[in-house]
Design an enzyme around this catalytic site. Sequence first.
Site, short mmCIF file in Angstrom:
data_model
loop_
_atom_site.label_atom_id
_atom_site.label_comp_id
_atom_site.label_asym_id
_atom_site.label_seq_id
_atom_site.Cartn_x
_atom_site.Cartn_y
_atom_site.Cartn_z
N CYS A 235 103.12 43.06 87.27
CA CYS A 235 101.84 42.93 87.00
C CYS A 235 101.94 41.55 86.02
O CYS A 235 101.81 41.75 84.89
CB CYS A 235 101.17 43.94 86.57
SG CYS A 235 99.43 43.47 86.01
N CYS B 57 98.83 41.45 83.62
CA CYS B 57 99.09 42.47 82.49
C CYS B 57 99.82 42.22 81.59
O CYS B 57 99.78 42.27 80.02
CB CYS B 57 99.47 43.88 82.93
SG CYS B 57 98.72 44.48 84.52
N ASP B 58 101.16 41.55 81.86
CA ASP B 58 102.16 41.24 80.89
C ASP B 58 102.71 39.84 80.57
O ASP B 58 103.38 39.46 79.62
CB ASP B 58 103.48 42.00 81.55
CG ASP B 58 103.21 43.59 81.82
OD1 ASP B 58 102.39 44.06 81.05
OD2 ASP B 58 103.84 43.99 82.74
#
Length: 323
Positions: free
Chosen positions: A145, A148-149
Amino acid sequence: MPSIRNVVIIGSGPAGLTAAIYTARANLEPLILEGEPSSTSDQPGGQLMLTTEVENFPGFPEGVMGPDLMANFRQQALRFGAEAKLEKVTRVDFSERPFKIWVGDPEAAEPTYLAHSVIVSTGARSLMLDLPNEHALIGHGVSTCATCDGFFFRGHEIAVVGGGDSAVEEATFLTKFADKVVLIHRRDELRASKIMQDRALNNPKIEMRWNSKVVEIKGDTKLDGIVVEDTVTGERADLEVSGLFVAIGHQPNTDLFVGQLDMEDNGYLITGSGERVTATNVEGVFACGDVQDHTYRQAITAAGSGCSAAIDAERWLEANVHS
Ligand code: NAP
């Protein structure tokens, strides 16, 4: 025994939440079992929760962030009386009506919910490379992701694996943070759409590694690097990257339905039984979205099939339960 719900919707991506909007507006008081928060794509809100900007969802000329879009879908469903629970289904029994659904202990004698009809919209999840260390290092350098990261890799050198739209989109997005992104693809030609290819290939921060596969993921508690093998020459090289984003496609979330619903060899549910496009082989159980679509797999097509499933369920209930 619990009371019998008109419609239980399993899954809360664009398909499930669209089905919820339509069944709620038909006064069927749907229950959405959203799933549990997790780091993979079988999480509440579905794959768009792991996406950055969505530029092709009609109605948003400036684009919209995936999580914002899903929050809007959810809010719209709740506004019309849908009930949503952050619960993961662990077992279903579709062998007789009312249908039985368990959350929590799958061995419990009593099901958690009973339903006259069920809409399955459990979506699909990210495929992984299946290398040692890969799962252990998720969240410690390995990710599925970018949204997200990506932030954690500001100023780093990282790698993305895959050659489809996901990989190319993630590589492009990650250049906002990383100094260099190596895009590793097993062939010499990308599968991604032309416009996204052009964007990536013209991005000076992206370096292509054609005909290459990741053969080793190094590190015990955090990613220390990867080993990449040239599929033509067999030559291996160390890449000192601190992030590895795996974007090699998806698998439908259908384990729950093995032996109960007909599926193709690749696990996608088969729909279109009789005259209803979202009908499964079990009367009263409908399926929509990526769990039954490996061809289009778009948020808008998932939402469209969620609408169809809601209308199919409504008509089926009218003819078979409420008449
Ligand atoms: P995909 O199109 O199936 O592409 C998967 C890629 O990973 C392929 O390039 C494949 O290589 C490679 N791959 C598969 N298994 C591998 C393995 N074990 N090791 C190394 N590489 C492997 O999947 P996707 O990119 O996730 O896209 C899925 C769908 O969503 C597509 O329809 C796509 O258009 C859509 N999508 C759209 C957008 C957008 O429009 N914004 C963004 C993301 C996704 P080969 O090419 O050699 O098979």
